[in-house]
Design an enzyme around this catalytic site. Structure first.
Site, mmCIF file in Angstrom:
data_model
loop_
_atom_site.group_PDB
_atom_site.id
_atom_site.type_symbol
_atom_site.label_atom_id
_atom_site.label_comp_id
_atom_site.label_asym_id
_atom_site.label_seq_id
_atom_site.Cartn_x
_atom_site.Cartn_y
_atom_site.Cartn_z
ATOM 1 N N GLY A 135 0.839 -1.070 0.188
ATOM 2 C CA GLY A 135 0.188 -0.009 0.038
ATOM 3 C C GLY A 135 0.832 1.354 -0.025
ATOM 4 C CB THR A 136 4.050 2.226 1.934
ATOM 5 O OG1 THR A 136 3.291 1.933 3.193
ATOM 6 C CG2 THR A 136 4.747 3.414 1.944
ATOM 7 C CG ASN A 180 -5.856 3.805 8.755
ATOM 8 O OD1 ASN A 180 -6.285 4.745 7.872
ATOM 9 N ND2 ASN A 180 -4.791 4.066 9.684
ATOM 10 C CD GLN A 225 -7.498 -0.722 6.937
ATOM 11 O OE1 GLN A 225 -8.296 -1.889 7.013
ATOM 12 N NE2 GLN A 225 -6.319 -0.978 7.382
ATOM 13 C CB SER A 273 -1.989 -3.171 1.248
ATOM 14 O OG SER A 273 -0.981 -3.976 2.013
ATOM 15 C CG HIS A 326 -0.123 -6.440 5.096
ATOM 16 N ND1 HIS A 326 -0.482 -5.944 6.364
ATOM 17 C CD2 HIS A 326 0.344 -5.351 4.642
ATOM 18 C CE1 HIS A 326 -0.088 -4.898 6.641
ATOM 19 N NE2 HIS A 326 0.638 -4.434 5.501
ATOM 20 C CB THR A 378 12.515 -10.082 -11.043
ATOM 21 O OG1 THR A 378 13.481 -9.656 -11.866
ATOM 22 C CG2 THR A 378 11.957 -11.214 -11.161
ATOM 23 C CB CYS A 407 5.357 5.036 19.099
ATOM 24 S SG CYS A 407 6.317 4.897 20.663
HETATM 25 C C1 LIG Z 1 -1.866 -0.470 5.829
HETATM 26 C C2 LIG Z 1 -2.372 0.607 5.152
HETATM 27 C C3 LIG Z 1 -1.504 1.351 4.436
HETATM 28 C C4 LIG Z 1 -0.071 0.693 3.929
HETATM 29 O O1 LIG Z 1 -0.072 -0.430 3.311
HETATM 30 P P1 LIG Z 1 1.424 -1.369 3.419
HETATM 31 O O2 LIG Z 1 1.157 -2.575 2.397
HETATM 32 O O3 LIG Z 1 1.404 -1.828 4.790
HETATM 33 O O4 LIG Z 1 2.556 -0.561 3.162
HETATM 34 C C5 LIG Z 1 -1.799 2.426 3.395
HETATM 35 N N1 LIG Z 1 -3.283 2.981 3.716
HETATM 36 C C6 LIG Z 1 -3.913 2.398 4.727
HETATM 37 C C7 LIG Z 1 -5.382 2.976 4.856
HETATM 38 C C8 LIG Z 1 -3.452 1.376 5.421
HETATM 39 O O5 LIG Z 1 -4.419 0.788 6.350
#
Ligand SMILES: *Cc1c(COP(=O)(O)O)cnc(C)c1O
Length: 399
Positions: A71-72, A158, A186, A206, A208, A244, A332
């Site tokens: 996602g990042t 999120n 999300q 994303s 995960h 790749t 944090c």
């Molecule tokens: C977790 C999250 C991301 C980042 O995704 P990653 O795959 O962890 O880099 C971006 N946007 C939202 C809203 C998220 O919850």
């Protein structure tokens, strides 16, 4: 010890079916998707199947999906890619700075990308939100300038689960002829997404957060979009995103997208019932507790509550010791705990933002998990309140 996980918005476990689909691509099917021989062809076929599966989840065409590291990266590529291409395509005699519109409640991947661009001279407007975390499309219209090149507004938040009015935002973006990106990390798999209905040009996903592995994601790019690449390398993924391909990760994301497409409606129904039960149970059992974002349209799995008189971090740790995993929205940074920027943006005073916890449910959440949460959370809040002299004094004053 019994452990209950109510932090699915932070990450999800890889679904067994997803893992099964991935495993061959670490061993027998290890080919490089760019190789011409049979090993390569088989990897290529798997990648292209996954592209179709991801496209189907969001109503896109397969050739509009680019795989990323998560996602990042997708958010960064959308934002830097659009702004850089507007720089290079701008008439060199014009000195107008490009302008981006986003919101105060975006994920750090969007906020910090915008901040980096602001340091390079790009103008950024951060739209405010109401007490439930929703932006007002009229504010968006008012913020438009002739230099505006991009609107980036997340689909679901999120921390609160608040769903932004993408269809209305898309209409405004289209009318103004401005590119529209949404971080849908999300919302994907939780609520329906249709890139055409929302008139989106770019969308981030994303793995995960969707029962696929960490380190894999996707960026949807509408065919007509002019997007500069971030990375330079080979001609993988038409040069838009060289490197790749992470074939196993891509296969996992594709499988997860396919599962999500089929189970979305059922999951949503089941999870919203459990979430509502958790919320009502907590409101009943914890005096003075409140739901953050209660009046907004929300994703079915997310609950965020204030428990006045407790320190969120302390409650989180106390709950973890009892076997319940949840989250504070706090960041944090360098040892100091900053209250969540999202809770601050909806107008919570620092004290209440610090007294808030997020519980996010997922595909493996059961009725027994909610029953357990409804036992340990009220007890945990009560214990901490007993230790808080200020809360005791205020409670006494109220009665
Ligand atoms: C977790 C999250 C991301 C980042 O995704 P990653 O795959 O962890 O880099 C971006 N946007 C939202 C809203 C998220 O919850």
């Amino acid at each position: 010890m019994k452990r209950v996980y109510l932090d699915y918005n932070a990450t999800t476990s890889v679904e067994p079916e997803v893992l099964d689909a991935m495993l061959p691509y670490f061993s027998a099917e290890f080919g490089n998707a760019s190789s011409i021989h049979t090993f390569g062809q088989r990897a290529r076929a798997a990648v292209e199947t996954a592209r179709e599966q991801v496209a189907a989840l969001i109503g896109a065409r397969a050739q509009e999906i680019f795989f990323t590291s998560g996602g990042t990266e997708s958010d960064n590529h959308a934002i830097f890619g659009i702004v850089s291409s507007s720089f290079t395509s701008a008439n060199s005699s014009t000195s107008a700075r490009p302008h981006i519109i986003t919101s105060l409640v975006e994920h750090e991947a969007v906020l910090n990308a915008c901040q980096a661009l602001a340091k390079q001279g790009v103008a950024v407007t951060y739209l405010h939100v109401d007490q439930d975390g929703s932006i007002d499309p009229q504010d968006l219209e008012a913020a438009l300038r002739k230099e505006t090149v991009l609107i980036s507004i997340m689909h679901a938040n999120n921390e609160l689960g608040t769903v932004q009015p993408l269809e209305e935002i898309g209409r405004v973006a289209k009318q103004a002829d401005v590119y529209f990106h949404s971080d849908a990390v999300q919302s994907a798999g939780k609520i329906p997404i249709d890139v055409n209905q929302f008139q989106l040009d770019l969308l981030s996903l994303s793995g995960h957060k969707l029962y696929a592995p960490k380190g894999i994601g996707a960026l949807y790019v509408r065919g007509s979009t002019r997007l500069k690449q971030l990375l330079y390398g080979g001609h993988h993924q038409r040069g838009v995103r060289p490197g790749t391909e992470n074939v196993a990760g891509i296969v996992g994301l594709g499988k997860a997208a396919e599962i999500a497409r089929h189970s979305l409606a059922n999951d949503a129904k089941r999870l919203s019932a459990l979430r509502d039960q958790l919320e009502h149970g907590l409101l009943n059992r914890v005096p003075h507790s409140r739901i953050n974002g209660a009046r907004a349209v929300r994703t079915p799995n997310t609950a965020n509550l204030v428990f006045p008189g407790v320190e969120g971090e302390a409650l989180l740790i106390a709950l973890d010791l009892k076997g319940l995993a949840c989250s504070t929205g706090a960041a944090c940074s360098s040892g100091a705990v900053e209250p969540s920027h999202v809770l601050t943006a909806i107008g919570l005073p620092t004290e209440e933002a610090r007294a808030s916890l997020r519980f996010s449910l997922g595909r493996h959440t059961t009725q027994a998990d909610i029953d357990f949460a409804l036992q340990v959370i009220p007890a945990g809040v009560e214990q901490l309140r007993q230790l808080s002299p200020t809360y005791q004094k205020e409670a006494a004053a109220k009665t």
